[in-house]
Structures are given as structure tokens and as C-alpha cells.
Design a protein around this motif. Sequence first.
Motif, PDB file in Angstrom:
ATOM      1  N   GLY A 192      31.462  46.446  39.528  1.00 52.58           N
ATOM      2  CA  GLY A 192      32.739  45.632  40.060  1.00 52.58           C
ATOM      3  C   GLY A 192      32.519  44.805  41.230  1.00 52.58           C
ATOM      4  N   LEU A 193      31.567  45.199  42.148  1.00 50.27           N
ATOM      5  CA  LEU A 193      31.536  44.567  43.550  1.00 50.27           C
ATOM      6  C   LEU A 193      29.939  44.256  43.387  1.00 50.27           C
ATOM      7  CD1 LEU A 193      33.454  46.656  45.815  1.00 50.27           C
ATOM      8  CD2 LEU A 193      34.209  44.384  44.822  1.00 50.27           C
ATOM      9  N   LEU A 194      29.479  43.435  44.266  1.00 53.58           N
ATOM     10  CA  LEU A 194      28.568  42.947  44.641  1.00 53.58           C
ATOM     11  C   LEU A 194      27.376  44.060  45.322  1.00 53.58           C
ATOM     12  CD1 LEU A 194      26.457  40.341  44.578  1.00 53.58           C
ATOM     13  CD2 LEU A 194      27.106  40.206  47.127  1.00 53.58           C
ATOM     14  N   HIS A 195      26.337  44.271  44.689  1.00 53.80           N
ATOM     15  CA  HIS A 195      25.326  45.247  45.336  1.00 53.80           C
ATOM     16  C   HIS A 195      24.465  44.618  46.248  1.00 53.80           C
ATOM     17  CE1 HIS A 195      26.825  48.589  42.821  1.00 53.80           C
ATOM     18  NE2 HIS A 195      26.687  47.679  41.722  1.00 53.80           N
ATOM     19  N   LYS A 196      24.219  44.947  47.318  1.00 50.62           N
ATOM     20  CA  LYS A 196      23.154  44.495  48.314  1.00 50.62           C
ATOM     21  C   LYS A 196      22.085  45.346  48.494  1.00 50.62           C
ATOM     22  CE  LYS A 196      27.032  41.659  50.641  1.00 50.62           C
ATOM     23  NZ  LYS A 196      27.611  41.388  51.779  1.00 50.62           N
ATOM     24  N   GLN A 197      20.876  44.899  48.432  1.00 48.65           N
ATOM     25  CA  GLN A 197      19.846  45.517  48.782  1.00 48.65           C
ATOM     26  C   GLN A 197      19.049  44.960  50.228  1.00 48.65           C
ATOM     27  OE1 GLN A 197      16.671  45.089  45.630  1.00 48.65           O
ATOM     28  NE2 GLN A 197      17.752  46.580  44.268  1.00 48.65           N
ATOM     29  N   VAL A 246      42.285  35.246  32.819  1.00 49.24           N
ATOM     30  CA  VAL A 246      43.508  36.332  32.669  1.00 49.24           C
ATOM     31  C   VAL A 246      44.290  36.113  33.797  1.00 49.24           C
ATOM     32  CG1 VAL A 246      43.914  38.776  32.491  1.00 49.24           C
ATOM     33  CG2 VAL A 246      41.856  37.801  31.467  1.00 49.24           C
ATOM     34  N   SER A 247      45.873  36.207  33.318  1.00 54.26           N
ATOM     35  CA  SER A 247      46.871  35.968  34.488  1.00 54.26           C
ATOM     36  C   SER A 247      46.644  37.301  35.235  1.00 54.26           C
ATOM     37  CB  SER A 247      48.038  35.721  33.955  1.00 54.26           C
ATOM     38  OG  SER A 247      47.950  34.671  33.235  1.00 54.26           O
ATOM     39  N   LEU A 248      46.698  37.354  36.617  1.00 48.93           N
ATOM     40  CA  LEU A 248      46.649  38.537  37.292  1.00 48.93           C
ATOM     41  C   LEU A 248      48.012  38.874  37.731  1.00 48.93           C
ATOM     42  CD1 LEU A 248      44.116  37.698  40.203  1.00 48.93           C
ATOM     43  CD2 LEU A 248      43.751  39.080  37.923  1.00 48.93           C
ATOM     44  N   ALA A 261      36.846  30.071  38.892  1.00 45.11           N
ATOM     45  CA  ALA A 261      37.260  31.125  39.570  1.00 45.11           C
ATOM     46  C   ALA A 261      37.291  31.029  41.004  1.00 45.11           C
ATOM     47  CB  ALA A 261      36.129  32.467  39.389  1.00 45.11           C
ATOM     48  N   PHE A 262      36.408  29.971  41.417  1.00 46.04           N
ATOM     49  CA  PHE A 262      36.424  29.630  42.905  1.00 46.04           C
ATOM     50  C   PHE A 262      37.676  28.975  43.359  1.00 46.04           C
ATOM     51  CE2 PHE A 262      35.924  25.931  45.502  1.00 46.04           C
ATOM     52  CZ  PHE A 262      35.945  26.407  46.874  1.00 46.04           C
ATOM     53  N   ILE A 263      37.977  27.815  42.332  1.00 51.61           N
ATOM     54  CA  ILE A 263      39.317  27.257  42.650  1.00 51.61           C
ATOM     55  C   ILE A 263      40.355  28.267  42.355  1.00 51.61           C
ATOM     56  CG2 ILE A 263      40.812  25.589  41.546  1.00 51.61           C
ATOM     57  CD1 ILE A 263      38.277  24.124  40.685  1.00 51.61           C
ATOM     58  N   SER A 264      40.401  29.129  41.567  1.00 58.40           N
ATOM     59  CA  SER A 264      41.428  30.240  41.330  1.00 58.40           C
ATOM     60  C   SER A 264      41.609  31.104  42.772  1.00 58.40           C
ATOM     61  CB  SER A 264      41.520  31.244  40.156  1.00 58.40           C
ATOM     62  OG  SER A 264      42.397  32.119  40.004  1.00 58.40           O
ATOM     63  N   PHE A 265      40.379  31.302  43.128  1.00 58.77           N
ATOM     64  CA  PHE A 265      40.406  32.358  44.601  1.00 58.77           C
ATOM     65  C   PHE A 265      40.969  31.387  45.605  1.00 58.77           C
ATOM     66  CE2 PHE A 265      37.800  34.697  47.824  1.00 58.77           C
ATOM     67  CZ  PHE A 265      38.579  35.817  47.812  1.00 58.77           C
ATOM     68  N   HIS A 276      37.659  39.064  42.393  1.00 58.05           N
ATOM     69  CA  HIS A 276      38.898  38.159  41.709  1.00 58.05           C
ATOM     70  C   HIS A 276      38.271  37.569  40.441  1.00 58.05           C
ATOM     71  CE1 HIS A 276      42.245  35.382  41.989  1.00 58.05           C
ATOM     72  NE2 HIS A 276      41.274  34.450  41.429  1.00 58.05           N
ATOM     73  N   ALA A 277      37.023  36.975  40.579  1.00 57.50           N
ATOM     74  CA  ALA A 277      36.434  36.265  39.267  1.00 57.50           C
ATOM     75  C   ALA A 277      36.382  37.256  37.955  1.00 57.50           C
ATOM     76  CB  ALA A 277      34.954  35.847  39.536  1.00 57.50           C
ATOM     77  N   LYS A 278      35.847  38.443  38.254  1.00 58.72           N
ATOM     78  CA  LYS A 278      35.877  39.340  37.192  1.00 58.72           C
ATOM     79  C   LYS A 278      37.172  39.777  36.867  1.00 58.72           C
ATOM     80  CE  LYS A 278      31.143  41.152  38.143  1.00 58.72           C
ATOM     81  NZ  LYS A 278      30.498  42.169  38.762  1.00 58.72           N
ATOM     82  N   GLN A 279      38.148  39.703  37.744  1.00 61.97           N
ATOM     83  CA  GLN A 279      39.607  39.908  36.970  1.00 61.97           C
ATOM     84  C   GLN A 279      39.877  38.893  36.205  1.00 61.97           C
ATOM     85  OE1 GLN A 279      41.399  40.742  41.085  1.00 61.97           O
ATOM     86  NE2 GLN A 279      41.632  42.932  40.469  1.00 61.97           N
ATOM     87  N   ILE A 280      39.696  37.610  36.506  1.00 64.02           N
ATOM     88  CA  ILE A 280      40.383  36.611  35.562  1.00 64.02           C
ATOM     89  C   ILE A 280      39.424  36.147  34.360  1.00 64.02           C
ATOM     90  CG2 ILE A 280      41.808  35.731  37.482  1.00 64.02           C
ATOM     91  CD1 ILE A 280      39.582  33.586  37.814  1.00 64.02           C
ATOM     92  N   PHE A 281      38.156  36.599  34.761  1.00 67.22           N
ATOM     93  CA  PHE A 281      37.081  36.380  33.697  1.00 67.22           C
ATOM     94  C   PHE A 281      36.130  37.494  33.307  1.00 67.22           C
ATOM     95  CE2 PHE A 281      37.528  31.835  35.193  1.00 67.22           C
ATOM     96  CZ  PHE A 281      38.002  31.344  34.060  1.00 67.22           C
TER      97      PHE A 281
END
Length: 762
Positions: A36-41, A71-73, A122-126, A164-169
Motif C-alpha cells: 500500500g505504501l512506497l518502500h524505500k531502500q 473509484v470515488s472515495l 491520480a495527480f490531478i485528483s490528489f 491516494h492513487a491506489k485508492q482511486i485506481f
Amino acid sequence: MSVNRCMRLFNRLQRQINTRSPRITAGSCHVSFGSGLLHKQHQAGSVVCSRNVSSNKPPPKTPDTSLFIPVSLKMDSSIDWAVGEELTQPLDKIVSIFFDSHFIQLFTLYVCVCAARLFHQAFISFRKYVLEMASLPADLHIILSDICCGAGHIDDIYPYFIRHAKQIFPMLDCMDDLRKISDLRLPANWYPEARAIQRKVIFHAGPTNSGKTYQAIQRYLAAKSGVYCGPLKLLAHEIFEKSNDAGVPCDLVTGEERTLVDPEGRAAGHVACTIEMCSVTTPYEVAVIDEIQMIKDPSRGWAWTRALLGLCAEEIHVCGEPAAIDFIRELMYTTGEEMEVHTYQRLTPFSILDRAVESLDNLRPGDCIVCFSKNDIYSISRQIEAKGLECAVIYGSLPPGTKLSQAKKFNDPDDPCKILVATDAIGMGLNLSIKRIIFNTLVKPNVNEKGEKQMETISTSQALQIAGRAGRFSSKFKEGEVTTMHRDDLPVLKEILSQLVEPVQTAGLHPTAEQIEMFAYHLPDSTLSNLVDIFVSLCQVDGLYFVCNIDDFKFLADMIQHIPLNLRTRYVFCTAPINKKQPFVCTSFLKFARQFSRDEPLTFGWVCRHISWPVAPPKNIKDLVHLEAVHDVLDLYLWLSYRFMDMFPDTACIRQIQQELDDIIQQGVRNITRLIRATDPTITDPLQTQSGRGQRSQRGSGERMDSSLANRLVRDGLLTPDLLRQLQREWSKDQKQELTNKSAVSTDCHNTDNKGKRMKKK
């Protein structure tokens, strides 16, 4: 916070991005879709990339991202989004500057190229979400405030954007999995049972009436077990009857019928079926696949591909046009199987005449006039019987029993009916004693790759298939003749028949229920129609295959989308063979699905109420067309009954009334001329106009549009009868106006002359 201070903060943030860029490495970044979130190494100083593309594979197809519906949040009203608000400060202008200037840079660095458009949406939506929400989640609000105050880094916002991007897509979280599911490049591997045996493939190649299918059937009858796969129910019925008459027990399986010859219900060793119904798990000694060139059919080609690659038979006999030999051999290379080819020549010749028929007065016994629309059939059959001749009528939407009845009537030497009017439905599945094929037109309505209807000249393959019905070996005519009704069409027909048939180049594929179910697991909020669209957009096929047209499937899926059905049931319903041009059939389909969703069995009484059984004999063409639709509804019931036996329990009763309905339709077709006369003249008159092409119009000056050009436009589908009538009215109106104007001019001239004479007298 003042504007100057905002600008200073903005400049400082930009310098931070430039000096701290090791945290963002464009060359090695990738979004991990597995969490669900970005993994940083941190040790690598980069974002992990999970996309694996081998160097020897083509890059994945760029998906049509317009199919990915956001998808509508929905906000959880129980959560107090104002928590932590006292720790923050207003974000309005600084956040706007921040998004417009910096987040696009991060966006272009982080995202995968294949999903760039989705991330842009997704960026525009965010951005809209952050700037327009009255209250943001506390964690996001604090992060944004820290960045504005210089206490945070611009990178810190990225995990919230990904969330947010993964919630709507939701598909962004599983794009790699979706690509794997829709990889159709090795369809031969879908059938492990067939790959486990070394099959012998024999191609029987030849034109129509060459005996190729006969030779394959002889091997089928001699085998211990076998399956015949044909394109039509009539062909399956024919092999079913031939096999049992020859003393070889054979079952019949079509979409609407299961007939077991064993009284105790045990399966026979042989089965005759329609191509879609063949089993790819049952072992046979011999399998026959008829009309193999239909593997390229844009709608049904997938069924031939499935049979050819998947049948578990020691010998596979395929019958079809020589134009398919090279392609089928290439497909067999992918399965590791060699192909043996037997070629055949036509048993009886047919010739192209040098003269067109031009008039119905020139018809002879044994003639078959081929049309490509029911309207043409109605019109021509009426004119033939007006000349005192009887004719049989065959077209695609007639029930099989009615087609056979009309064929028997035409073939019977003691029956006064000696003329046949038919569509290209005679091209397969009917044994007819035809001396001369007469093409009423060479233009046929087709559906292109975009699903649009267009008028096209028939192909060489289609022309040969139809022309080959003349002078068949089993008929009383040992030589066939082919010509056209209209003189202008004859050179075109000769050119078409002189050309080589275009070679088959691709085979059809279709997404399976299992593949769509796996898509639905990853995209639970998508509709079935949308799932299929996304599947086709993402799927990978090699040069040997194409994905069949799914417009009819999507049409039915959209029709019943609002009805609560599980996905597998919904998929099965949408594969039902329905003519979407028949409103009554579509309405019945919808009612069937709604009744099914209520878990209420569709009983015989329920169906009778829906179709208003018993029905009255047809009084006009409109009634006949409706009865044909009712027959299709009963076919739909039987088709569904073999997939949901408990919900469609009264198959015996339905089959009984369907037989009664078939008899009523047969009687209506026998009286088709009377029905046409009883129909509204506004429907039939344009048809008479159409078939009168080339003949001098006997009507008044108001009918001057009935010229050869007008009739050709109607015949070719470029001008409808309604438009023709409108043009006729406008022509008459223009003529009247012209006469009125001439009269007015004449009157003015007359008045002027009189005035001049009076002046001279004075």
C-alpha cells in the motif's frame, strides 16, 4: 504567511530538492505494486522497482487508460479529520505553488511509463483533494505543514500520493498480475491434455462440393470414438442422423439441445456438436473440425482455435479451403505436431454465364436468387408469386425446422415450387438441388473491427461458398451455373470469382471465465463490461492471433449490470447467443436474468405468460418476425437450461411448444406472399421499387426518383426506403414549385405585354 515569505520558502524547497536529489534516483526508481505504501531502500537511496522485462521479450502493450475508471472515495464520517489542525497553519497559496512547481517533477521521476496517464489523472485528483477538502487527514495535513515550514522534505508527501492513487485506481497495485493473467501469447499451453498426446493432423482441402468433408466423416464413422464439430446446428443434426442411420450410435450436443441415443442415458462413443460445444477434456480416437477457415471469423473464430489446439484426439481431421493450409500448418508448429494435407477437386463443374437474368420473367426451374436482406427476400418472393410461380424462402433467422421444410419443398420434384429465394444462409448446412445461382446484389452489410455496420462487396471466399451450391454432386443437376440479376453486376462477379481467396493469417481468441474472474479478484469494483475492456487493452497476443469482437458480450453485460448476479453467472448469461437487434429477445433476456437473481425458477407457466402463449398464426410480416423472435426466446431458455438446470426446469414443455411454434412459422412462410400483401404498403412499396432496378418506371412524374441510380443506392444500403420516399416528396414539391414559378413568370410576362399594348394604343 505573506506572499514574499511564501516565495522565499518556495525557493528554499527547490534548492533542497536539487541538493538532496540522491533520495530520488530516476534511473532505478519503480513503484512497488505489492504494498500500500512506497518502500524505500535507504542503503540504495532509491525507490524499489518490481517490473521485470526480459531483454528478449517485446515491451508490454501500453494500456488504454481511458478504460480505467477512478473509484470515488468515501470519507468516514466517524473520524475527526480536524485532529492535529492546531499544529498546522493555512496551506492555500503555498500548497498551490508547491503542487504546480514540484510535484510534477516527482511524478515524472517516480512513475512507470506504462501507467503514466493513470498517475497523471491520480495527480490531478490528489491536488484537487488536498486543495479543496475542508479538512484533510491529520497525518497528511501535518506533513504538508512541515514542508511549508521547512521542517520536512518534499519526498515525504509521496507515500500519501501513492496511497491516494491506489485508492482511486486499484489496478495500479496489481498491474503486473493483470498483465500475466491477460498474456495470450501461448494459447497452445492452455490445453495440457492435448499436449500430453502426439496427435496426427490431417487437412482435407478443397472447394465446396469436392467431397472433403465426406472423406473425413468416413474415417469418423470407422473409428471407435469420435467427435464432429460443425459451424451450424443443421450440420450437427445431419451428421447425427447419418451416423445413427449407418449403425454408429451418435449423440447430439448443441447449445440448446442434448440428445442421447442410449435409452438409459449413457454417452455414446460418437458425438456430433456445434463447434462451441465440443469438449477439450474427453478423449476420442478421431475428431473432425469442419469449415476450418472460420478460425479467422471476427466473432466466432475463438471456437475453431480452441477446438484445433485443445481436442484430445489421436487424429484431428480439419476440412476447409486451401487458403487455410499454410496458416494451420504454422499453428501446428507451435504444438509440435506435423500436418498431412489431402487436396480435392470439385466433383461437378459450375460456369459463370455471360448474361444476367435482368427480369424475373427469365427465371427457370432450379433457380436460386440470393439476397442479403430479408426485405429483399420479401419483395422478390412477392413479385415471383405475382407472376404465378411458387417459391421457397430461406433466411438466417428462420427456425431450423422451417429451413428444412422449405428446402424439402424446393427439392421435391413433385412439388410445384421450383424457385428458391434465400440469403447466404444456404452457404452451409443445407442440401439443395440448385441449377443456377443468381446474385440479386453483390453488396452485403458487415460489421467492421470497430463494431460499425458498413456495406461491402462480398469477398471471393463468400462468393465461392454461395456459387458452389449450384450443381452439387448429390442433386439432380450435374452442372451448375452462376450469374447476377442485374447486368452491371455480372462483370464484377466475374472479377471476384477470378481472384484467389485471401489466405488465412490469424486465429481468434476470447477471454475465458476464469481469466475474467481473476481480473475481478484484483478489480472488485469494476463492471463486467469494464473488466473485459481492460483485459483486451492489456492482453498480449503474438502475430498468429487476434482477440475476437466482444461488442455483443459487452452489450449484454451492460444490459444486466444493475441486476445482482455473481460474476460467473453474469459471464455465462452474457455468452448467450442473442441477436441484439431483436428488442423482444433482449427484453426477455433481461427478464430471465432478473427472475434468476431473485432465485425464482423460470417455470413453464411463467414463460407462457411472458410470450403470451398460445400465439395466433401470423397475419402479416410483422407478426411473422415477432414469432421468429419468440422462437429465439425459447431457444434462449433451452440454452440457459443446460447451464442452470435447477432454475430452468421445464425444458420438455418448452421444447414441445417450440415445435408447435415452428409449425406455425412454417405455415406463415408458406403463405409469405399473403402476409406481405397484408403488411402496410409503406413497408413493401420501397422494396418493390428496389427490385425493379433497370426497368422503366411506370409511375407518374412524382416518381422520377425511381431511376436506376436511386434503386442502386437503395440496394447498396446507401439510401434507405424512407429517405427515398422523402426525396420523392421533395422532388414532387420542387416540381410543383417550379411549375408555380413558371406560371407566375408567364403571368407577369402576359401582364407586361398587355400593358405595352395599351400604351401603344394610347
